[in-house]
Design an enzyme around this catalytic site. Structure first.
Site, mmCIF file in Angstrom:
data_model
loop_
_atom_site.group_PDB
_atom_site.id
_atom_site.type_symbol
_atom_site.label_atom_id
_atom_site.label_comp_id
_atom_site.label_asym_id
_atom_site.label_seq_id
_atom_site.Cartn_x
_atom_site.Cartn_y
_atom_site.Cartn_z
ATOM 1 N N TYR A 17 0.747 -1.265 -0.130
ATOM 2 C CA TYR A 17 0.071 0.027 0.118
ATOM 3 C C TYR A 17 0.955 1.228 0.197
ATOM 4 O O TYR A 17 0.711 2.425 0.616
ATOM 5 C CB TYR A 17 -1.099 0.014 1.205
ATOM 6 N N TYR A 144 -14.613 -4.769 2.709
ATOM 7 C CA TYR A 144 -13.254 -5.016 2.255
ATOM 8 C C TYR A 144 -13.161 -6.324 3.040
ATOM 9 O O TYR A 144 -13.123 -6.711 4.214
ATOM 10 C CB TYR A 144 -12.401 -4.145 2.993
ATOM 11 N N ASP A 239 -16.799 -12.536 8.206
ATOM 12 C CA ASP A 239 -15.573 -12.095 8.072
ATOM 13 C C ASP A 239 -15.279 -11.320 9.434
ATOM 14 O O ASP A 239 -15.322 -10.168 9.566
ATOM 15 C CB ASP A 239 -15.374 -11.335 7.089
ATOM 16 N N LYS A 268 -5.765 -11.696 11.770
ATOM 17 C CA LYS A 268 -5.108 -10.547 12.554
ATOM 18 C C LYS A 268 -4.784 -10.887 13.982
ATOM 19 O O LYS A 268 -3.667 -11.212 14.101
ATOM 20 C CB LYS A 268 -6.069 -9.544 12.363
#
Length: 423
Positions: A17, A144, A239, A268
């Site tokens: 990114y 996302y 999610d 995560k």
């Protein structure tokens, strides 16, 4: 030594990114402890975003570090097809014990994107195994779900996905529930009425849509989505790559809403930020749908490092740390967010302040979207003041480790206020 690191980075590395044209050189981080990073100049930097939302209990947490160190001396890696090991088996059992009831089968992968890819492939293939062709997946506007192709297809269309538009499979798009929950439900009802026979699954980020703008939405809408999908025989994929392991308050956002999905995606914070690991957990009947003497019904998916023992050991230690002490720490962070956002709400440039558990966010007035220059401007300003922030364009958010103190957050909010006043 430091100059050599910087030179090698500039010569060889491609950062995520990052538009390298004109980008400032990255900070060299030499160590981390608790809620803080330390760079090569000795500056202490408050990690207000948990290093991209992964660090739960703090950097270099001694309990997790010790668990990984012990595992290093026993078993560092083994193929997971045809083999198993203690850290994976115990972690699977630990996850099942804390997840919403009914989620019983754990498939390990590498990260959030792969956890979503696994979920999508499971959802599509299980219908084929049942003799039904259901090629359609529904997802939310502004969602996302990751950067691999299936995850991109399920994600909202925008600057992240534009170069690949012609390569992404069709997804039925439901309106953003943070903007209009009833419209989301109405669109889902129409979709089930008109294309329900082709609809394999609905995938959502429960209660908090992360990279799409930290969009908070209502538990009642999530409960209604679950009711509608269950009644129609459509799978619901949650999610929880971002929201899992206490980020929204309870251990899982679905728990906050009293919802049990058919499939849940985790990553995560799963290892407390120590090592990459993903998990996709399903109901038993989905697992059973692949069990057959016909080998063609096998779930043909896997990763070289599936259920890596080191990552599983880290995750097992991290999950055990989500105790009552952690819950109280998360509540304290939420209260501190609320106090500071209440004051910030009166600022002329602040729009839509919102808090959900340990996550706080607000919009800065002006151009919307990820490419708003205020994002990198605030990042650079805050870094000079010893705070790591990485706004999503015009959306400023804080998502700190659970060891964060009220003083840490007061400093971060003070830096944000100074920046806004200077605009």
């Amino acid at each position: 030594m430091t100059a050599s690191i910087r030179e090698l980075d500039q010569r060889h590395l491609w950062h995520p990114y990052t538009q390298h044209h004109g980008a400032p050189p990255p900070r060299i981080i030499t160590r981390a402890q608790g809620a803080y990073l330390y760079d090569d100049s000795g500056q202490r930097i408050f990690d207000a975003i948990s290093s991209w939302w992964v660090t739960l209990h703090g950097h270099a947490h001694p309990v997790i570090a010790a668990a990984v160190a012990r595992q290093l001396e026993i078993l560092e890696q083994v193929i997971f097809a045809g083999f198993t090991h203690e850290p994976a088996a115990r972690l699977a059992a630990a996850l099942v014990s804390v997840l919403p009831p009914g989620l019983t089968r754990v498939f390990f992968s590498d990260d959030g994107s792969t956890a979503v890819e696994v979920a999508l492939k499971m959802a599509l293939q299980v219908w084929a195994a049942r003799g039904e062709r259901r090629p359609l997946v529904a997802a939310l506007e502004h969602a996302y779900h990751g950067d691999t192709f299936g995850a991109m297809a399920a994600s909202g269309r925008g600057v992240f996905t534009a170069p690949f538009e012609g390569h992404l499979f069709e997804v039925a798009r439901l309106p953003d529930p943070s903007a209009d929950g009833p419209a989301t439900i109405a669109a889902l009802d129409r979709l089930i009425d008109t294309r329900g026979a082709n609809l394999a699954a609905v995938i959502v980020e429960p209660l908090l849509m992360g990279a799409g703008g930290m969009r908070v939405w209502d538990s009642e809408v999530l409960r209604t989505i679950r009711e509608r999908t269950a009644a129609a025989g459509v799978l619901l994929i949650a999610d929880e790559v971002l929201t899992g392991f206490g980020r929204t308050g309870p251990r899982f956002a679905c728990e906050r809403a009293g919802v049990v999905p058919d499939i849940i995606c985790l990553s995560k914070g799963l290892t407390g930020g120590f090592l990459p690991l993903g998990a996709t957990v399903t109901r038993e009947e989905i697992f059973a749908g692949f069990s057959s003497p016909d080998r063609r019904r096998t779930f043909f998916h896997g990763h070289s490092y599936t259920a890596n023992p080191l990552a599983c050991a880290a995750a097992l230690a991290s999950v055990a740390l989500l105790d009552t002490t952690s819950a109280r720490a998360r509540q304290a962070i939420e209260r501190t967010h609320e106090t500071h956002l209440a004051r910030l709400a009166g600022h002329a440039r602040v729009r839509k302040p919102r808090v959900l558990g340990t996550v706080a966010a607000f919009d800065v007035d002006g151009e919307e979207g990820y490419l708003n220059p205020i994002g990198p401007e605030l990042t650079a300003y805050a870094l000079k003041e010893g705070v790591l922030l990485r706004p999503l364009g015009s959306v400023v958010y804080l998502l700190p480790p659970y060891c964060t103190t009220t003083e840490d957050l007061a400093h971060a909010y003070g830096v944000i206020e100074q920046f806004l006043e200077a605009q």
